[in-house]
Design an enzyme around this catalytic site. Structure first.
Site, PDB file in Angstrom:
ATOM      1  CE  LYS A  10       3.485  -5.224 -10.930  1.00 54.83           C
ATOM      2  NZ  LYS A  10       2.842  -4.635  -9.420  1.00 54.83           N
ATOM      3  CE  LYS A  24       3.158   3.451  -5.297  1.00 55.21           C
ATOM      4  NZ  LYS A  24       2.584   2.065  -5.191  1.00 55.21           N
ATOM      5  CE  LYS A  58      10.836  -0.415  -4.919  1.00 52.79           C
ATOM      6  NZ  LYS A  58      11.074  -1.867  -4.489  1.00 52.79           N
TER       7      LYS A  58
HETATM    8  P1  TYM Z   1       6.114  -2.451  -1.482  1.00 51.19           P
HETATM    9  O1  TYM Z   1       8.065  -3.181  -1.665  1.00 51.19           O
HETATM   10  O2  TYM Z   1       6.751  -2.034  -2.876  1.00 51.19           O
HETATM   11  O3  TYM Z   1       6.575  -0.890  -0.821  1.00 51.19           O
HETATM   12  C1  TYM Z   1       7.350  -1.533   0.738  1.00 51.19           C
HETATM   13  C2  TYM Z   1       6.706  -0.392   1.916  1.00 51.19           C
HETATM   14  O4  TYM Z   1       6.630   1.067   1.341  1.00 51.19           O
HETATM   15  C3  TYM Z   1       5.374   1.093   1.320  1.00 51.19           C
HETATM   16  N1  TYM Z   1       5.421   2.692  -0.144  1.00 51.19           N
HETATM   17  C4  TYM Z   1       4.994   3.855  -0.242  1.00 51.19           C
HETATM   18  N2  TYM Z   1       4.381   4.513   0.851  1.00 51.19           N
HETATM   19  C5  TYM Z   1       3.704   5.660   0.776  1.00 51.19           C
HETATM   20  N3  TYM Z   1       4.164   6.207  -0.531  1.00 51.19           N
HETATM   21  C6  TYM Z   1       4.533   5.707  -1.769  1.00 51.19           C
HETATM   22  N4  TYM Z   1       4.439   6.316  -2.504  1.00 51.19           N
HETATM   23  C7  TYM Z   1       5.424   4.180  -1.596  1.00 51.19           C
HETATM   24  N5  TYM Z   1       5.342   3.112  -2.387  1.00 51.19           N
HETATM   25  C8  TYM Z   1       5.786   2.131  -1.077  1.00 51.19           C
HETATM   26  C9  TYM Z   1       4.749   0.458   0.999  1.00 51.19           C
HETATM   27  O5  TYM Z   1       3.132   0.701   1.471  1.00 51.19           O
HETATM   28  C10 TYM Z   1       4.659  -0.402   1.604  1.00 51.19           C
HETATM   29  O6  TYM Z   1       4.607  -0.659   2.835  1.00 51.19           O
HETATM   30  N6  TYM Z   1       3.428  -6.232  -0.813  1.00 51.19           N
HETATM   31  C11 TYM Z   1       4.383  -4.958   0.196  1.00 51.19           C
HETATM   32  C12 TYM Z   1       5.299  -6.231   0.854  1.00 51.19           C
HETATM   33  C13 TYM Z   1       4.778  -6.980   1.256  1.00 51.19           C
HETATM   34  C14 TYM Z   1       4.374  -6.422   3.399  1.00 51.19           C
HETATM   35  C15 TYM Z   1       3.895  -7.754   3.362  1.00 51.19           C
HETATM   36  C16 TYM Z   1       4.299  -5.537   4.198  1.00 51.19           C
HETATM   37  C17 TYM Z   1       4.638  -8.617   1.120  1.00 51.19           C
HETATM   38  N7  TYM Z   1       4.505  -8.707   2.539  1.00 51.19           N
HETATM   39  C18 TYM Z   1       4.177  -8.091   4.836  1.00 51.19           C
HETATM   40  C19 TYM Z   1       4.044  -5.527   5.202  1.00 51.19           C
HETATM   41  C20 TYM Z   1       3.608  -6.950   5.889  1.00 51.19           C
HETATM   42  C21 TYM Z   1       4.853  -4.929  -1.277  1.00 51.19           C
HETATM   43  O7  TYM Z   1       5.343  -4.422  -2.555  1.00 51.19           O
HETATM   44  O8  TYM Z   1       5.999  -3.123  -0.574  1.00 51.19           O
END
Ligand code: TYM
Length: 327
Positions: free
Chosen positions: A111, A194, A197
């Protein structure tokens, strides 16, 4: 019964990465575990979204979760900002989190590189808020994709550190969970690492057939294998990862054989992939529309979720305050 928690930032629609990385595991787990799902709207503030986007996105993601098969009776779904206790735990964990270790987190460093004019403190302490989300409910398992491994490592670190500082055995170390043997990383079809978004290379669960076809047909390929059984370069490997996830073993084996014998036609592979992704998304897409139109139901789900999550959160916070020495 073991506790499971998972979350997502509401910064757009659910894409195939979210689905295969986290949501699919969660849906499978809801019958066997004590599950909770939440929408991390506070986390999304690091990028300064507009108020109307925050409101709309939380609602959209809620409808999409339900469409994927999460049953709110079994697994409450709540919006992070409805359960204020997490802020207090976030503050306590921040007191035990050190600048050096937070600055070393890979996603923070990324970031800093990508948005040098918005390196805010929320971005730096993102892992402590995530740890608070998880530890607030004493989760045992957290379904996440590969990209969240380091945040999970930090959550375990904060749990251990809290226990050590206060000489208690209070927080358990939460484990990542995947329905496959290894953590899933859904690639982008643009040849990049990957699907994400911020990478702008997503196939969304709500995409219509024409959009899916267009995105898949545009996927980066090469001129084809130059010798039998050669190792696949990154963009081709990515296409095969998709085949495995969406089309299944038979299709994967067929195209793999075609590749190994140098007969592969990427156009055919892409057509099959587009058709299979569409077949997978179509029923979800329909349900997204149904749920999105039912505001009252969505509100009821979020209210029920917030009530259940607040109960669990308040119990933890009462105990944590006592351990720390308040009241
Ligand atoms: P976020 O919003 O980026 O993504 C949500 C979930 O989707 C998974 N994911 C992927 N898995 C595999 N390949 C990909 N290309 C891919 N893109 C997204 C992410 O691994 C995630 O599981 N920090 C987290 C949100 C969060 C969270 C938490 C998750 C906040 N607090 C507590 C679990 C527990 C995030 O930014 O996910």
């Amino acid at each position: 019964m073991e506790r499971v928690i998972s979350g997502i930032r509401p910064t757009g629609n659910l894409h195939l990465g979210n689905y295969f990385g986290a949501v699919k595991s969660f849906v499978k787990m809801q019958d066997e575990y004590d599950c909770m799902f939440f929408i991390a709207d506070w986390h999304s503030l690091t990028t300064h979204p507009k108020p109307e986007n925050i409101r709309r996105s939380a609602k959209t993601i809620l409808a999409e979760y339900l469409a994927c098969g999460i049953d709110p009776e079994k697994a409450p779904i709540y919006i992070q900002s409805d359960v204020k206790q997490v802020l207090e735990l976030y503050l306590y964990f921040n007191m035990n989190a050190y600048l050096g270790e937070l600055e070393r987190v890979t996603s923070f460093k990324e970031k800093v590189r990508k948005q040098p004019d918005n390196v805010n403190a929320g971005l730096l302490t993102y892992p402590t808020l995530m740890a608070a989300d998880i530890l607030m409910h004493k989760a045992d398992k957290v379904p996440v994709g590969k990209d969240q491994e380091q945040n999970m490592e930090m959550a375990r670190l904060f749990a251990r550190r809290f226990n050590r500082i206060y000489e208690v055995e209070y927080f358990k170390e939460p484990q990542s969970f995947h329905y496959t043997a290894e953590a899933v990383k859904v690639p982008g079809l643009d040849g990049s690492g990957k699907m994400g978004k911020s990478e702008g290379n997503c196939i969304y669960l709500c995409d219509d057939e024409a959009t899916i076809r267009k995105k898949v047909m545009r996927a980066v390929t090469d001129a084809g294998p130059t010798e039998p059984n050669q190792e696949k370069p990154e963009p081709i490997k990515n296409l095969f990862t998709f085949l495995e996830l969406v089309s299944g073993k038979e299709a994967y084996d067929y195209y793999n054989e075609q590749y190994n014998t140098m007969q592969i036609r990427y156009g055919d592979l892409k057509k099959q992939l587009a058709a299979d992704i569409n077949a997978f998304c179509a029923p979800i897409r329909e349900k997204i529309q149904t749920y999105s139109a039912d505001d009252e139901y969505l509100q009821r789900v979020a209210r029920l979720g917030a009530e259940r999550a607040s109960e669990s959160a308040e119990k933890t916070l009462r105990e944590v305050r006592q351990i720390i020495g308040f009241r």
